[in-house]
Design a protein around this motif. Structure first.
Motif, mmCIF file in Angstrom:
data_model
loop_
_atom_site.group_PDB
_atom_site.id
_atom_site.type_symbol
_atom_site.label_atom_id
_atom_site.label_comp_id
_atom_site.label_asym_id
_atom_site.label_seq_id
_atom_site.Cartn_x
_atom_site.Cartn_y
_atom_site.Cartn_z
ATOM 1 N N ARG A 85 0.759 -1.138 -0.124
ATOM 2 C CA ARG A 85 -0.082 -0.061 -0.152
ATOM 3 C C ARG A 85 0.988 1.269 -0.107
ATOM 4 O O ARG A 85 0.244 2.675 -0.914
ATOM 5 N N ARG A 86 2.491 1.390 0.829
ATOM 6 C CA ARG A 86 2.921 2.678 0.664
ATOM 7 C C ARG A 86 3.659 2.873 -0.525
ATOM 8 O O ARG A 86 3.577 3.767 -0.966
ATOM 9 N N GLU A 87 3.889 1.255 -1.217
ATOM 10 C CA GLU A 87 4.049 1.472 -2.415
ATOM 11 C C GLU A 87 3.077 1.851 -3.754
ATOM 12 O O GLU A 87 3.595 3.523 -4.360
ATOM 13 N N SER A 88 1.837 1.514 -3.678
ATOM 14 C CA SER A 88 0.969 2.454 -4.241
ATOM 15 C C SER A 88 0.073 3.633 -4.274
ATOM 16 O O SER A 88 0.679 4.494 -5.071
ATOM 17 N N HIS A 95 0.732 11.928 -6.446
ATOM 18 C CA HIS A 95 1.097 12.402 -7.182
ATOM 19 C C HIS A 95 -0.193 13.059 -7.364
ATOM 20 O O HIS A 95 0.135 14.856 -7.513
ATOM 21 N N TYR A 96 -1.193 13.092 -7.421
ATOM 22 C CA TYR A 96 -2.512 13.665 -7.451
ATOM 23 C C TYR A 96 -2.566 14.406 -6.383
ATOM 24 O O TYR A 96 -3.447 15.354 -6.141
ATOM 25 N N PHE A 97 -2.224 13.935 -5.117
ATOM 26 C CA PHE A 97 -2.369 14.405 -3.747
ATOM 27 C C PHE A 97 -2.129 15.984 -3.624
ATOM 28 O O PHE A 97 -2.611 16.704 -3.259
ATOM 29 N N LEU A 98 -0.392 15.378 -4.173
ATOM 30 C CA LEU A 98 0.271 16.919 -4.659
ATOM 31 C C LEU A 98 -0.038 18.046 -5.470
ATOM 32 O O LEU A 98 0.014 19.225 -5.043
ATOM 33 N N ARG A 99 -0.891 17.521 -6.540
ATOM 34 C CA ARG A 99 -1.160 18.199 -7.280
ATOM 35 C C ARG A 99 -2.177 19.329 -6.968
ATOM 36 O O ARG A 99 -2.398 20.441 -7.178
ATOM 37 N N GLN A 100 -3.285 18.796 -6.113
ATOM 38 C CA GLN A 100 -4.927 19.257 -5.509
ATOM 39 C C GLN A 100 -4.464 19.683 -4.522
ATOM 40 O O GLN A 100 -4.942 21.015 -4.532
ATOM 41 N N LEU A 101 -3.393 19.989 -3.643
ATOM 42 C CA LEU A 101 -2.558 20.574 -2.875
ATOM 43 C C LEU A 101 -2.251 22.369 -3.319
ATOM 44 O O LEU A 101 -2.986 23.293 -3.242
#
Length: 122
Positions: A85-88, A95-101
């Motif tokens: 799960r960490r690797e996933s 990347h999506y999470f950081l882009r949203q931030l």
């Protein structure tokens, strides 16, 4: 079990549910899990779908089969699930999470505060 319509295959959603049970302590190392037929009847899905889930989990070292007895949770299942799960998360989701931030203008300090508050509520 309610299945999500998120383009994730049902057999993977079933595997995720079994992994969640391990991570939450509902199922522990060495525990026997329901047979393919039992679990398929419980979930109201085809037995082949559950078999695919079990094969996926077995390939990843999360469960193992004792012929004639059934499937069991592997000794290091929790650590294996955590690593997968960490690797996933780091390869696919962050990347999506950081882009949203960035898009929402959430600063690192604001995120730290939000995360700290979240952890304090748990």
């Amino acid at each position: 079990m309610t299945f999500n319509d998120n383009n994730k295959a049902i057999y993977l959603q079933i595997a995720d549910k079994l992994c969640d049970d391990v991570m939450l302590g509902a199922t522990k190392s060495g525990d026997r899990i329901p047979s393919v037929r039992e679990y398929a009847a419980h979930l109201e899905v085809n037995a082949n779908t559950v078999m695919r889930s079990y094969e996926y989990l077995e390939r990843n070292g999360i469960i193992f089969n004792r012929r004639g007895i059934g499937f069991f949770i592997a000794e290091n299942a929790r650590e294996t699930i955590l690593a997968i799960r960490r690797e996933s998360f780091f390869n696919e989701e962050i990347h999506y999470f950081l882009r949203q931030l960035m898009t929402l203008g959430i600063s690192p300090d604001e995120l730290k505060t939000i995360y700290s508050n979240y952890l304090n509520r748990k």
